[in-house]
Design a protein around this motif. Structure first.
Motif, PDB file in Angstrom:
ATOM      1  N   LEU A 184       0.838  -1.207   0.000  1.00 17.36           N
ATOM      2  CA  LEU A 184       0.000   0.000   0.000  1.00 17.36           C
ATOM      3  C   LEU A 184       0.873   1.259   0.000  1.00 17.36           C
ATOM      4  CD1 LEU A 184      -2.853  -1.074   2.453  1.00 17.36           C
ATOM      5  CD2 LEU A 184      -2.984  -0.871  -0.030  1.00 17.36           C
ATOM      6  N   GLN A 185       1.982   1.208   0.722  1.00 21.87           N
ATOM      7  CA  GLN A 185       2.887   2.369   0.703  1.00 21.87           C
ATOM      8  C   GLN A 185       3.451   2.577  -0.705  1.00 21.87           C
ATOM      9  OE1 GLN A 185       5.802   2.029   3.869  1.00 21.87           O
ATOM     10  NE2 GLN A 185       4.282   2.570   5.422  1.00 21.87           N
ATOM     11  N   ASP A 186       3.765   1.474  -1.375  1.00 25.14           N
ATOM     12  CA  ASP A 186       4.257   1.594  -2.758  1.00 25.14           C
ATOM     13  C   ASP A 186       3.192   2.229  -3.652  1.00 25.14           C
ATOM     14  OD1 ASP A 186       6.666   0.493  -2.103  1.00 25.14           O
ATOM     15  OD2 ASP A 186       6.236  -1.509  -2.887  1.00 25.14           O
ATOM     16  N   LEU A 187       1.945   1.823  -3.444  1.00 24.05           N
ATOM     17  CA  LEU A 187       0.870   2.387  -4.282  1.00 24.05           C
ATOM     18  C   LEU A 187       0.649   3.859  -3.947  1.00 24.05           C
ATOM     19  CD1 LEU A 187      -1.184   1.835  -6.497  1.00 24.05           C
ATOM     20  CD2 LEU A 187      -2.857   1.256  -4.731  1.00 24.05           C
ATOM     21  N   LEU A 188       0.782   4.195  -2.684  1.00 22.44           N
ATOM     22  CA  LEU A 188       0.626   5.604  -2.298  1.00 22.44           C
ATOM     23  C   LEU A 188       1.695   6.455  -2.993  1.00 22.44           C
ATOM     24  CD1 LEU A 188      -0.755   7.794  -0.627  1.00 22.44           C
ATOM     25  CD2 LEU A 188       0.586   7.059   1.360  1.00 22.44           C
ATOM     26  N   ILE A 189       2.928   5.991  -2.966  1.00 24.21           N
ATOM     27  CA  ILE A 189       4.014   6.732  -3.633  1.00 24.21           C
ATOM     28  C   ILE A 189       3.735   6.844  -5.137  1.00 24.21           C
ATOM     29  CG2 ILE A 189       6.473   6.591  -4.286  1.00 24.21           C
ATOM     30  CD1 ILE A 189       6.135   7.550  -1.437  1.00 24.21           C
ATOM     31  N   TYR A 190       3.256   5.747  -5.714  1.00 24.13           N
ATOM     32  CA  TYR A 190       2.943   5.748  -7.156  1.00 24.13           C
ATOM     33  C   TYR A 190       1.860   6.794  -7.453  1.00 24.13           C
ATOM     34  CZ  TYR A 190       2.013   3.503 -11.721  1.00 24.13           C
ATOM     35  OH  TYR A 190       1.865   3.217 -13.058  1.00 24.13           O
ATOM     36  N   ASP A 244      -7.654  -4.833  -5.101  1.00 21.58           N
ATOM     37  CA  ASP A 244      -7.144  -4.078  -6.256  1.00 21.58           C
ATOM     38  C   ASP A 244      -5.910  -3.262  -5.871  1.00 21.58           C
ATOM     39  OD1 ASP A 244      -8.910  -4.743  -8.170  1.00 21.58           O
ATOM     40  OD2 ASP A 244      -9.795  -2.736  -8.395  1.00 21.58           O
ATOM     41  N   MET A 245      -6.028  -2.620  -4.720  1.00 17.34           N
ATOM     42  CA  MET A 245      -4.902  -1.774  -4.258  1.00 17.34           C
ATOM     43  C   MET A 245      -3.657  -2.631  -4.048  1.00 17.34           C
ATOM     44  SD  MET A 245      -6.311   0.817  -1.374  1.00 17.34           S
ATOM     45  CE  MET A 245      -7.555   2.058  -1.691  1.00 17.34           C
ATOM     46  N   LEU A 246      -3.855  -3.787  -3.417  1.00 14.84           N
ATOM     47  CA  LEU A 246      -2.707  -4.639  -3.112  1.00 14.84           C
ATOM     48  C   LEU A 246      -2.081  -5.187  -4.397  1.00 14.84           C
ATOM     49  CD1 LEU A 246      -4.169  -6.440   0.018  1.00 14.84           C
ATOM     50  CD2 LEU A 246      -2.289  -4.786  -0.014  1.00 14.84           C
ATOM     51  N   ARG A 247      -2.948  -5.555  -5.346  1.00 20.24           N
ATOM     52  CA  ARG A 247      -2.446  -6.074  -6.618  1.00 20.24           C
ATOM     53  C   ARG A 247      -1.660  -4.973  -7.346  1.00 20.24           C
ATOM     54  NH1 ARG A 247      -4.156  -4.911 -10.971  1.00 20.24           N
ATOM     55  NH2 ARG A 247      -6.215  -4.270 -10.252  1.00 20.24           N
ATOM     56  N   LYS A 248      -2.261  -3.815  -7.410  1.00 22.56           N
ATOM     57  CA  LYS A 248      -1.596  -2.702  -8.103  1.00 22.56           C
ATOM     58  C   LYS A 248      -0.293  -2.332  -7.376  1.00 22.56           C
ATOM     59  CE  LYS A 248      -1.614   0.515 -11.253  1.00 22.56           C
ATOM     60  NZ  LYS A 248      -1.492   0.145 -12.673  1.00 22.56           N
ATOM     61  N   GLY A 249      -0.366  -2.316  -6.052  1.00 24.27           N
ATOM     62  CA  GLY A 249       0.823  -1.972  -5.252  1.00 24.27           C
ATOM     63  C   GLY A 249       1.978  -2.920  -5.536  1.00 24.27           C
ATOM     64  N   SER A 250       1.652  -4.200  -5.757  1.00 23.76           N
ATOM     65  CA  SER A 250       2.749  -5.144  -5.996  1.00 23.76           C
ATOM     66  C   SER A 250       3.326  -5.011  -7.401  1.00 23.76           C
ATOM     67  CB  SER A 250       2.312  -6.589  -5.710  1.00 23.76           C
ATOM     68  OG  SER A 250       1.157  -6.867  -6.420  1.00 23.76           O
ATOM     69  N   GLU A 251       2.627  -4.280  -8.276  1.00 27.54           N
ATOM     70  CA  GLU A 251       3.160  -4.091  -9.646  1.00 27.54           C
ATOM     71  C   GLU A 251       4.016  -2.835  -9.783  1.00 27.54           C
ATOM     72  OE1 GLU A 251      -0.385  -3.831 -11.973  1.00 27.54           O
ATOM     73  OE2 GLU A 251      -0.908  -5.939 -11.653  1.00 27.54           O
TER      74      GLU A 251
END
Ligand code: FS2
Ligand code: SF4
Length: 542
Positions: free
Chosen positions: A30-36, A116-123
């Motif tokens: 989630l932190q990765d997705l937030l940064i993205y 969705d967030m977790l999947r996107k975050g891992s990409e």
């Protein structure tokens, strides 16, 4: 998950299963997705040439979101997911104001659910940049920007804002999405990050000193009194002030912990009789020290260590960018006021702190205080009573390798003075290293952001001694780093032209071999060796 943003990263390579800090995989994603998402917002602002002066809500939320992702700041999955939702809303609103096609996915992606967030975050995490050197430079800039954002957020809480800093953060984050930039472009961006780091620290210095006065030499009590009490950790002086106000005449005392210690040095806080002093040591000692403190603890920022006992968790409160699942988070109302009554009421029901230390420590050597001692300092240098200064600012950490810094401080010759800031000081601030003609051998300027003071002092000495180059001063740099605020301090020092900095206890895992070489060639950066070798090497320098 993959995270290598701090010094304690697993095997000095990267945390892949769970963070050494305790960060769980979902929080990391989630932190990765937030940064993205923040990168997407940044691209919109830059490509759409939006005027940052008009973006108050986006600016403030941008720096807060960056702060949320700093090591040990926020472990609360729900809070981070909410932050992502809020930032996507802000992003989409900004996008609707511009007329640009072909925006990056970061500026347009959608998510419908937590999965969705977790999947996107891992990409979209760190490893999505394939080229090792580009990845290294992008992360170096991103971590510097995180540190800059933390300082910018604190200054904004005190109504000091510099639009140049927001503008730069948008630019830097947008650039990390740009595949057309060369390694040289990214190296240049790294130095620009340092330049803006200086501005961010200067803004925070102005905010703190114009609101609370200039830090002054202070003997800080490290013992306890027999009243119920609240312990305050983190870096936010505004929260600290509000808590002091609200605890007045309640019979509840207030103590600082870790990076809040320098609050003791500010004139404005000295008028509160119930502000007793500092309890304990640096952040990682909190596991034992919160046990014996007995009362509630307020985290205004990092560094949180995941509490092992439910009883302790119940006593922990967070505010601002910090958060921990199961701990009460205190938010501010529309007037910027935080209501700490729940913490105060809890304190009244709990025992007073158990004494773990007695006596006092001395600090408060920020720029104005040192300028007042300038004649004494200059005379001591001219007479040879002070041979060298050692800037040992930065962070502390829990790894055994950090005993190096205690030993290093002990082994330094008696005609040397340590200039410190940040929680790194706890490795040697209780050693009783004596003084040189009344000048203590450990001069603590304050929090990690007060490393700015050390730079200002160095520049002043350069002027007094009429030197061409800051590196001609008898000042050596042996910096300890842990999280991303130390990254911006380092980049700021590089921007100011400081050479030959020793950085430890290990060099960052996020520096690829080539990027590390650039730092070695251009700036003479090196790691640490043994205490004996390093002391000898430093003392042999002209
Ligand atoms: Fe120490 Fe932790 Fe100051 Fe860092 S308490 S490592 O956040 O920012 O330093
Ligand atoms: Fe690992 Fe540090 Fe990242 Fe935590 S912040 S997951 S310890 S690299």
């Amino acid at each position: 998950m993959f995270c290598y943003q701090c010094q304690e990263t697993a095997k000095n390579e990267g945390c892949t299963v769970v963070g050494v800090c305790g960060k769980k995989e979902d929080v990391a994603k989630l932190q990765d997705l937030l940064i993205y998402t923040l990168k997407g917002i940044s691209e919109i602002v830059i490509r759409g040439s939006l005027d940052v002066k008009e973006l108050d809500e986006a600016n403030k939320n941008l720096v807060n979101s960056l702060f949320v992702t700093i090591t040990n700041a926020n472990f609360d999955e729900n809070a981070i997911a909410k932050e992502i939702e809020k930032m996507i809303k802000i992003r989409d609103d900004l996008r609707s104001r511009i007329d640009e096609d072909n925006l990056h996915d970061a500026a347009t992606f959608t998510v419908e659910s937590r999965e969705d967030m977790l999947r996107k975050g891992s990409e979209v995490g760190v490893l999505s940049t394939k080229d090792e050197d580009v990845r290294s430079l992008r992360e170096l800039v991103t971590y510097g920007v995180k540190g800059m954002a933390a300082y910018t957020a604190h200054a904004a809480h005190l109504d000091i804002e510099d639009m140049d800093i927001y503008e730069f953060i948008y630019k830097a984050l947008a650039f990390t999405l740009d595949d057309t930039l060369s390694v040289d472009d990214l190296v240049a961006l790294t130095l620009e990050t340092g330049e803006h780091g200086v501005k961010a620290m200067a803004a925070l210095d102005e905010a703190n000193t114009s609101t609370y006065g200039n830090p002054e030499i202070t003997e800080v009590n490290i013992g306890v009194r027999n009243n119920p009490a609240i312990l305050v950790s983190g870096h936010d002086l505004r929260d600290f002030e509000q808590l002091l106000e609200q605890t007045k005449d309640t019979g509840v005392d207030v103590y600082t912990h870790s990076e809040m210690l320098p609050a003791n040095y500010y004139p404005a806080f000295k008028k509160y009789d119930h502000f007793v002093g500092n309890y304990g040591n640096s952040w990682w000692k909190q596991i034992e020290e919160f046990d014996t403190f007995n009362g509630p603890i307020l985290f205004t920022t990092n560094c949180i260590v995941p509490p092992r006992k439910e009883e302790i968790r119940q006593r922990i409160f967070t505010s601002g960018a910090s958060g921990y699942p199961g701990c009460t988070h205190i938010t501010e109302n529309e007037d910027g006021v935080k209501d700490f009554s729940e913490i105060i009421e809890m304190a009244k029901t709990l025992d007073s702190p158990t004494e773990i230390e007695k006596g006092s420590i001395v600090g408060g050597f920020a720029h104005e205080q040192v300028f007042q001692l300038a004649d004494k300092v200059v005379d001591a240098v001219k007479s040879g009573a002070i041979k060298k200064f050692f800037v040992m600012a930065g962070c502390d950490g829990r790894m055994k390798s950090r005993e190096y810094y205690t030993e290093f401080a002990k082994e330094l010759p008696e005609d040397t003075v340590i200039l410190t800031a940040g929680c790194a000081k706890y490795r040697y601030n209780k050693l009783n290293l004596g003084d040189i003609g009344g000048i203590p051998r450990v001069l603590d300027a304050g929090q990690c952001n007060d490393s700015y003071s050390l730079a200002v002092i160095a520049l002043k000495l350069k002027e007094i001694f009429e030197l061409e180059d800051i590196n001609e001063l008898p000042i050596e740099y042996n910096i300890a780093w842990y999280e991303q605020k130390a990254v911006i301090v380092l980049l700021a020092l590089l921007y100011l032209g400081v050479k030959d900095i020793h950085l430890g206890p290990t060099l960052p895992a996020f520096l690829s071999a080539n990027v590390a070489n650039v730092l070695v060639d251009k700036f003479g950066i090196s790691g640490i060796s043994t205490v004996e070798e390093d002391v000898n090497e430093f003392m042999a320098e002209p």
